[in-house]
Write a protein that holds these residues in place. Structure first.
Motif, PDB file in Angstrom:
ATOM      1  N   ARG A 188      43.761  40.675  43.988  1.00 24.46           N
ATOM      2  CA  ARG A 188      43.269  39.399  43.243  1.00 24.46           C
ATOM      3  C   ARG A 188      42.024  39.063  44.076  1.00 24.46           C
ATOM      4  NH1 ARG A 188      44.346  34.924  46.663  1.00 24.46           N
ATOM      5  NH2 ARG A 188      46.131  35.303  48.119  1.00 24.46           N
ATOM      6  N   GLU A 217      42.666  36.864  39.060  1.00 17.54           N
ATOM      7  CA  GLU A 217      42.002  35.871  39.545  1.00 17.54           C
ATOM      8  C   GLU A 217      42.614  35.357  40.908  1.00 17.54           C
ATOM      9  OE1 GLU A 217      38.982  35.265  38.702  1.00 17.54           O
ATOM     10  OE2 GLU A 217      38.881  35.480  36.599  1.00 17.54           O
ATOM     11  N   GLU A 218      42.166  34.298  41.372  1.00 20.27           N
ATOM     12  CA  GLU A 218      42.704  33.761  42.617  1.00 20.27           C
ATOM     13  C   GLU A 218      44.042  33.249  42.576  1.00 20.27           C
ATOM     14  OE1 GLU A 218      41.274  31.096  46.537  1.00 20.27           O
ATOM     15  OE2 GLU A 218      40.110  31.321  44.576  1.00 20.27           O
ATOM     16  N   ASP A 219      44.536  32.735  41.256  1.00 16.97           N
ATOM     17  CA  ASP A 219      45.800  32.166  40.974  1.00 16.97           C
ATOM     18  C   ASP A 219      46.783  33.170  40.949  1.00 16.97           C
ATOM     19  OD1 ASP A 219      45.539  33.500  38.574  1.00 16.97           O
ATOM     20  OD2 ASP A 219      45.297  31.859  37.480  1.00 16.97           O
ATOM     21  N   LYS A 221      47.884  35.302  38.645  1.00 16.58           N
ATOM     22  CA  LYS A 221      48.321  35.638  37.415  1.00 16.58           C
ATOM     23  C   LYS A 221      47.330  36.067  36.111  1.00 16.58           C
ATOM     24  CE  LYS A 221      51.724  31.757  38.326  1.00 16.58           C
ATOM     25  NZ  LYS A 221      52.494  30.485  38.012  1.00 16.58           N
ATOM     26  N   THR A 222      46.097  35.454  36.270  1.00 15.36           N
ATOM     27  CA  THR A 222      45.292  35.712  35.298  1.00 15.36           C
ATOM     28  C   THR A 222      44.287  36.807  35.661  1.00 15.36           C
ATOM     29  OG1 THR A 222      44.822  33.248  34.802  1.00 15.36           O
ATOM     30  CG2 THR A 222      42.980  34.594  33.815  1.00 15.36           C
TER      31      THR A 222
END
Length: 238
Positions: A188, A217-219, A221-222
């Motif tokens: 990520r 992404e940083e989350d 998840k995405t």
């Protein structure tokens, strides 16, 4: 039964007989390698046949594959036969070392996601050990084969963890193969680098190009825009 198959847009990977299932880094690898202009491609250690099938999808090449594990041989053969490109896919059910003794073919692209954990502890699963460790398929064997069977302007692609990638690059120079490009694959944005996709050619570069791909992404998840664009032709979710 979970994980019996993985469905892509144009083909299915049946994987219930294989120790190593479809994974994200292998999909990145298969989508990244340049095969569009290739006339003949070789996948060393094909497993389920994933990389060979990904290469066949976006090229008109004859795609050959070598596999040592009996269960994986059966699975890859099934996946090849059931794909839209069965007439361009050929499986050699044998170790690379044996294949090398009789092969006279030249390849525009040779790719491999080889056994790679040089120093890590082996598991109790013999099939996974064969798939993930270098005991049965040594880096030197891949390099010797590529040195002899890669076309003049051909490319050798490897998918390896960072430590093993550095080790392979050092070995490659002795076989007149030079690292020209590395794609660093991260879990990520801001995360850990888990794999290097390496490109080797007979022409040495003054400095190898390094690019980066974040899977999510940083989350966490995405999926990133770059990952989505790379896998758009394969993943059903995109």
């Amino acid at each position: 039964m979970a994980n019996t198959y993985f469905q892509f847009k144009q083909f299915r990977i049946n994987q219930h007989q294989c120790a190593m299932k479809v994974c994200t880094d292998s999909c990145v690898f298969g989508a990244y390698v340049e095969v569009k202009q290739a006339k003949r491609v070789l996948d060393i250690g094909t497993g389920t046949g994933l990389l060979a099938l990904m290469a066949a999808q976006r090229s008109g090449a004859v795609v050959e594959a070598v596999e040592i594990n009996p269960e994986a041989q059966v699975q890859a053969a099934q996946n090849f036969t059931e794909s839209p490109w069965a007439d361009r896919l050929k499986l050699y059910p044998m170790p690379l070392q044996e294949f090398a003794k009789t092969s006279t073919q030249q390849y525009d692209v040779i790719l491999s996601n080889p056994p790679f954990f040089l120093a890590s502890l082996k598991s109790d699963d013999a099939a996974k050990n064969t798939a993930k460790h270098t005991g049965d398929l040594l880096f030197e064997d891949i390099l010797k084969f590529a040195q002899k069977h890669l076309t003049e302007h051909g490319k050798l692609y490897l998918l390896l963890p960072p430590t093993e990638a550095s080790h392979f690059a050092a070995l490659a120079k002795a076989h007149a193969l030079y690292l020209t490009e590395t794609l660093e694959v991260y879990t990520r944005t801001g995360g850990k680098c888990i794999r290097h996709v390496q490109t080797y050619t007979f022409a040495s570069a003054e400095k190898a190009v390094t690019n980066r791909l974040d899977i999510r992404e940083e989350d966490g998840k995405t999926y990133t825009t770059d990952f989505t664009a790379l896998l758009r032709d394969y993943y059903l979710i995109f």
